[in-house]
Design an enzyme around this catalytic site. Structure first.
Site, PDB file in Angstrom:
ATOM      1  N   LYS A   1      -4.163  -8.721  -0.937  1.00  0.00           N
ATOM      2  CA  LYS A   1      -3.538  -9.380  -2.090  1.00  0.00           C
ATOM      3  C   LYS A   1      -3.311 -10.861  -1.833  1.00  0.00           C
ATOM      4  O   LYS A   1      -3.286 -11.322  -0.700  1.00  0.00           O
ATOM      5  CB  LYS A   1      -2.264  -8.629  -2.489  1.00  0.00           C
TER       6      LYS A   1
ATOM      7  N   ARG B   1      -2.289   1.993   0.561  1.00  0.00           N
ATOM      8  CA  ARG B   1      -3.503   1.894  -0.264  1.00  0.00           C
ATOM      9  C   ARG B   1      -4.281   0.666   0.194  1.00  0.00           C
ATOM     10  O   ARG B   1      -3.799  -0.461   0.053  1.00  0.00           O
ATOM     11  CB  ARG B   1      -3.084   1.768  -1.737  1.00  0.00           C
TER      12      ARG B   1
END
Ligand code: PMM
Length: 306
Positions: free
Chosen positions: A235, A276
């Site tokens: 991210k 994840r």
């Protein structure tokens, strides 16, 4: 209603204290490998856009040590436009069906009840809803009927406008309070508490500082009493932290896996249930090392047996 039904302490660092009912319990943090069947995800956009490529990618992630493969047909990149429900179904169903037939534990990453229902029929074993039931009023009743694990993420609106909602008095308190409301809504809809997983939603209506505060106080999220899933993989807050020292350019997504692995170790050591990630190889190793290390750390007095 406040949920206090589950113990929240891990017997050892690196071993989750609580698990959703109905999924494998390997005695360590689980690894969820990402299979994005989208042309435009920020981290791996277009990599697995055809069904064949997505299935091959999912099988490779399983061979690398993923416990779950998460199949999604909608990019949640900030500013992304939504595909139609038909397009989303066209993307995910064949992939879910084939991976489930190959024996994989498949999760479907969708905000739409119709897509979730069809994916469960095709063999998915859990639903990962980044909207926590807010995007589609039919989702919570569906999950109550299905009686399968449901990941409920903190969310404040669709990708197109979400960064405008990144305003908090105290991000950790606000996210925990908002997650508690979603847990209450799920329970009121008839979902059993043991089926619920919560996720602080890193990057969703969050600035980099918000994400770091949530990671630094993950214990507050775990204190909700449900297994916790963390999605930090590649991210942009990692890209900003590791920006080029000369140009100030953020580190590109494909060069954020070592940073993702560092987050995996630190989160697993706190007893997070599942991570994840895009790069399964490094996190699969990381969770095994973290659990083995934690097994030698004396358990706190009064904790349940591991
Ligand atoms: N992040 C993305 C997509 N789905 N699901 C959960 N539960 N948690 C997340 O943090 C999450 C998610 C966005 O990342 P991607 O575009 O790389 O898949």
């Amino acid at each position: 209603m406040t949920v206090t039904a589950h113990a929240t302490t891990s017997p050892h660092p690196g071993t989750p204290g609580i698990h959703p009912h109905g999924l494998p319990r390997p005695g360590r943090t689980l690894v969820m490998g990402v299979v994005n069947v989208t042309p435009d995800s920020f981290s791996d956009g277009g990599l697995s856009f055809t069904a064949d490529a997505a299935v091959a990618h999912g099988l490779a992630l399983l061979a690398q040590g993923a416990d779950i493969v998460d199949v999604g047909g909608e990019s949640t990149r900030p500013g992304a436009a939504r595909p139609t429900a038909d397009e989303e179904l066209r993307r995910v169903l064949p992939v879910v069906r084939e991976l489930a037939a190959a024996g994989a534990v498949v999760s479907v990453d969708t905000m739409r009840a119709e897509v979730a229902a069809r994916a469960l029929d095709a063999g998915a074993r859990l639903v990962n809803d980044v909207s926590g039931g807010l995007a589609d009023p039919a989702m919570l009743p569906l999950m109550a009927r299905a009686d399968l694990p449901y990941v409920l993420m903190h969310w404040r609106g669709h990708s197109a406008g979400m960064q405008a909602n990144a305003r908090y008095a105290d991000v950790v308190t606000d996210v925990v309070d908002e997650l508690r409301l979603r847990i209450d809504a799920a329970l009121a809809a008839g979902i059993r508490p043991g089926r619920l997983v919560v996720d602080p939603g890193l990057g969703f209506a969050k600035t980099p500082d918000h994400n770091w505060q949530l990671l630094g106080r993950l214990g507050d999220v775990m204190a909700l009493g449900h297994p916790v899933l963390v999605g930090a993989s590649r991210k942009s807050f990692l890209g900003s932290l590791l920006a080029d020292r000369t140009t100030g350019e953020p580190r590109p997504a494909r060069l954020r896996d070592a940073a993702t692995t560092a987050v995996s170790v630190l989160a697993a050591a706190q007893g997070v249930w599942c991570l994840r990630v895009h790069d399964v190889v490094s996190t699969a190793d990381a969770v095994r090392v973290t659990a083995r290390w934690g097994a030698e750390v004396p358990a706190p007095v009064g904790s349940p047996p591991g």
